[in-house]
Enzyme design. Structure first.
Site, short mmCIF file in Angstrom:
data_model
loop_
_atom_site.label_atom_id
_atom_site.label_comp_id
_atom_site.label_asym_id
_atom_site.label_seq_id
_atom_site.Cartn_x
_atom_site.Cartn_y
_atom_site.Cartn_z
N ASP A 1 55.07 36.07 42.64
CA ASP A 1 53.93 36.99 42.54
C ASP A 1 54.28 37.97 41.43
O ASP A 1 55.10 38.87 41.62
CB ASP A 1 53.73 37.71 43.88
CG ASP A 1 52.68 38.82 43.81
OD1 ASP A 1 52.03 38.97 42.76
OD2 ASP A 1 52.52 39.52 44.83
N LYS B 1 51.12 43.96 33.03
CA LYS B 1 50.18 42.88 33.37
C LYS B 1 48.77 43.19 32.85
O LYS B 1 48.01 42.28 32.52
CB LYS B 1 50.16 42.72 34.89
CG LYS B 1 49.38 41.52 35.40
CD LYS B 1 49.60 41.39 36.90
CE LYS B 1 48.75 40.31 37.52
NZ LYS B 1 49.04 40.19 38.97
N GLU C 1 45.75 34.47 43.22
CA GLU C 1 46.39 35.28 44.27
C GLU C 1 45.70 35.19 45.64
O GLU C 1 46.37 35.02 46.66
CB GLU C 1 46.50 36.73 43.79
CG GLU C 1 47.55 36.88 42.68
CD GLU C 1 47.41 38.15 41.86
OE1 GLU C 1 46.65 39.04 42.26
OE2 GLU C 1 48.07 38.25 40.80
N ASP D 1 42.12 42.37 47.98
CA ASP D 1 43.43 42.65 47.38
C ASP D 1 43.39 43.94 46.57
O ASP D 1 42.83 43.98 45.48
CB ASP D 1 43.84 41.46 46.49
CG ASP D 1 45.20 41.66 45.82
OD1 ASP D 1 45.78 42.77 45.91
OD2 ASP D 1 45.69 40.70 45.19
MG MG Z 1 49.32 41.92 43.89
#
Ligand code: MG
Ligand code: ADP
Length: 621
Positions: free
Chosen positions: A25, A86, A185, A207
């Site tokens: 992850d 990211k 994800e 999320d």
């Molecule tokens: Mg995350």
């Protein structure tokens, strides 16, 4: 006697060999690596026993530090300490500048399309920074598992476009990893909960991480996950909660907005700690050293904290609504809500989500590790440790694809959120007699007009046999493969002449742009409907007024002065109202005029019946 077994050439002779696989992850804030051991997925700790690796990389003159050590140095060395990288994966310099944000480090204005961050160790790209994080996790996994990894699965937000996915793959390669697949994800989280083994139905994955918010609506059907819709906000997460708290501290302590890098870092770290404490306690004591050498002490209650972050939490519900609408399901049809991301530990987040979906969300698995665990399970399948697994994960296209038709209009061929791979064909024809060529203009977007959509490419189909307009049959096929690559072909059916192009649908499109295009289509669609409703009411008012005028001309003598005045007044009011843009007011104006004219209408009816009857025999009716 049992038959002897012979393996395929090149394949292992040991059928029980276990290949090492890991799920990664790669988060904006924190990254994790997990692996399946004796059938169970678990995250792998570092030598200090820490599972979560802060996604922070610090470049010093002579080495590269990754993780919590880098994170702690952020306040002292902000310019060489890169966090939240990211956000910049697969982005161009223009996107990066547009993203703005509160980053303290500097991007170099280089000629290359890839933005680079300036550090003492030279200029580094987002891919290189991410590769450092991945290398650290690779080393950790191989130390923990005792051998080299055969392959890994890296997770990405469902919203990532091609460029962002490609950048993530590149980072993996650069780190020396064999990237088996990128996995969304939310799908990974659902897999970790074993929902793929459970009942069929609709699953929502909420999320809220450190820097991004994603909501995904998945449908599980015969053990297969289909991503029905995704939505989110690429610049909303725990960092924003931290900032809300930091802002509060600044207000309380009387600190100026343009405080130093160092002070800002300290403030954000203090705010983050306070926030995390408030997930377990009802209040927190804050103590922070200021640039001027003094200390500031204060207490933040959970109640006040909730008040500070409530608008941010509320902001996540809009994409939730949109995703449900795109998926065509009601909140009540959702069978399970999976909570992912560290920020879903915040009590207000949990209660708002529970309220929205009218059910208790799943929180049994640590929201920080759930994605890595799902990725590990998938990696285990992909390296071949579990031959019989039929887990299939589908993706969707983020924006509709279509082509230009006469009048500058867009005909959608594949609508957004369609799962890929997909192929759709539609027939078109020529516009003019004797037309022998046709120009195909491929577009992406939700709006009705070509000028409001994004052009992906054009190509021409020649050698169409000359026929009268409308006789030719041109079949245009749109095909999007599993990697999101679009190819469009056009074929004249009688002669078989063919032409086509291949395009990358989301190439160069940032998700901010995708969001904007979607938002526009929704906003304008509402605008279009509102305009039509207004026009309809205005036309109706016009019709009523004209009818009244005609009636007054004809039968005005049926009214006395007062009655006439009352009707004129209401009519004039309606004339004024219909010049405005208040649909409801015009509607009420019509109703009002109807009311005051009721008696007049009744008298006219009586009169007209008498008139109509005059000279007729009742039996004729
Ligand atoms: Mg995350
Ligand atoms: P990402 O996927 O973006 O890397 P994570 O899922 O690791 O993010 O979540 C990181 C965020 O979660 C950070 O903003 C962190 O402060 C927040 N977080 C972690 N633990 C808690 C907690 N106990 N309470 C509130 N927020 C938390």
């Amino acid at each position: 006697m049992a038959l002897l077994q012979i393996s395929e050439p090149g394949q292992s002779t040991n059928p029980h060999e276990h290949r090492l696989a890991a799920g990664i992850d790669l988060g904006t804030t924190n990254s994790l690596v997990a692996s399946v051991k004796s059938g169970l997925a678990e995250t792998l700790p570092d030598q200090q026993g820490e599972h979560s690796l802060p996604s922070v990389v610090r470049y010093t003159g002579d080495n590269i530090i990754v993780g919590s050590e880098a994170k702690s140095a952020a306040a002292e060395d902000p310019l060489n300490t890169i966090s939240s990288v990211k956000r910049y994966m697969g982005r161009g310099l223009a996107d990066v500048n547009e993203l703005g944000g509160r980053r303290p480090y500097e991007f170099v204005n280089a000629d290359s399309a890839v933005p680079r961050i300036h550090t003492v160790a030279g200029d580094v790209s987002a891919v290189e920074v991410s590769a450092e994080i991945l290398k650290t996790l690779k080393t950790r996994a191989e130390a923990s598992l005792g051998d080299a990894l055969t392959g890994v699965v890296i997770t990405v937000p469902a919203y990532f476009d091609d460029a962002q996915r490609q950048a993530t793959k590149d980072a993996g390669k650069l780190a020396g990893l064999n990237v088996l697949r990128l996995l969304n994800e939310p799908t990974a989280a659902a897999v970790a909960y074993g929902l793929d083994k459970g009942a069929e139905g609709v699953i929502a994955v909420y999320d809220l991480g450190g820097g991004t918010f994603d909501i995904s609506i998945l449908r599980l059907n015969k053990g297969v996950f289909e991503v029905m819709a995704t939505a989110g906000n690429t610049s909303l997460g725990g960092d924003d909660l931290d900032y809300a708290v930091a802002k509060w501290i600044m207000d309380e302590a009387g600190i100026e907005d343009d405080s130093s890098h160092h002070q800002m870092r300290r403030l954000m770290r203090t705010a983050c700690n306070a926030k995390e404490t408030l997930s377990k306690q009802n209040s927190v004591e804050i103590n922070i050293k200021l640039d001027n050498g003094s200390n500031w002490n204060g207490s933040l209650s959970l109640e006040k904290f909730n008040e500070l972050i409530s608008p941010l939490v509320q902001k996540t519900l809009l994409p939730c609504r949109r995703a449900l609408r795109d998926a065509g399901v009601e909140a009540t049809e959702v069978q399970a809500v999976v909570m992912v991301g560290g920020s879903t530990r915040v009590p207000l987040v949990r209660s708002k989500v529970e309220e929205f979906f009218q059910q208790q969300p799943l929180t049994d698995i640590d929201p920080d590790t759930v994605v890595a665990m799902g990725a590990a399970i998938q990696a285990d399948v992909l390296v071949g440790n579990k031959a019989e697994d039929d887990l299939l994960l589908l993706d969707v296209i983020p924006l509709s694809l279509g082509l230009e038709t006469m009048g500058g209009l867009v005909e959608k061929v594949i609508s957004r959120n369609t799962t890929i791979p997909v192929a759709r064909a539609q027939d078109f024809t020529t516009f003019k007699d004797g037309q022998t060529a046709m120009s195909i203009h491929v577009l992406q977007g939700e709006r009705e007009l070509v000028s409001d959509c994004r052009s992906l490419g054009r190509f021409a189909l020649h050698e169409i046999p000359a026929m009268v307009a409308g006789a030719a049959r041109i079949r245009v096929t749109f095909q999007v493969d599993a990697d999101g690559l679009l190819s469009v072909t056009a074929r004249e059916e009688t002669t078989g002449v063919e032409s086509g192009i291949e395009v990358k649908p989301s190439y160069g499109l940032t998700d901010t742009e995708i969001e904007t295009m979607l938002r526009d289509s929704i906003e304008y669609a509402e605008g279009d409907v509102a305009a039509r409703m207004l026009r309809e009411q205005q036309v109706e008012a016009e019709r009523v007024l004209e009818a009244l005028e005609a009636a007054l001309d004809e039968d005005g003598e049926l009214l006395n002065t007062d009655e006439r005045q009352e009707i004129d007044l209401a009519a004039n009011r309606l004339i004024e109202l219909s010049k405005g843009s208040e649909v409801r007011a015009i509607k009420e104006g019509i109703a009002e005029l109807d009311k005051v004219a009721t008696e007049f209408v009744a008298r006219r009816m009586d009169g007209s019946i008498k008139k109509a009857l005059a000279g007729h025999n009742v039996n004729e009716f």
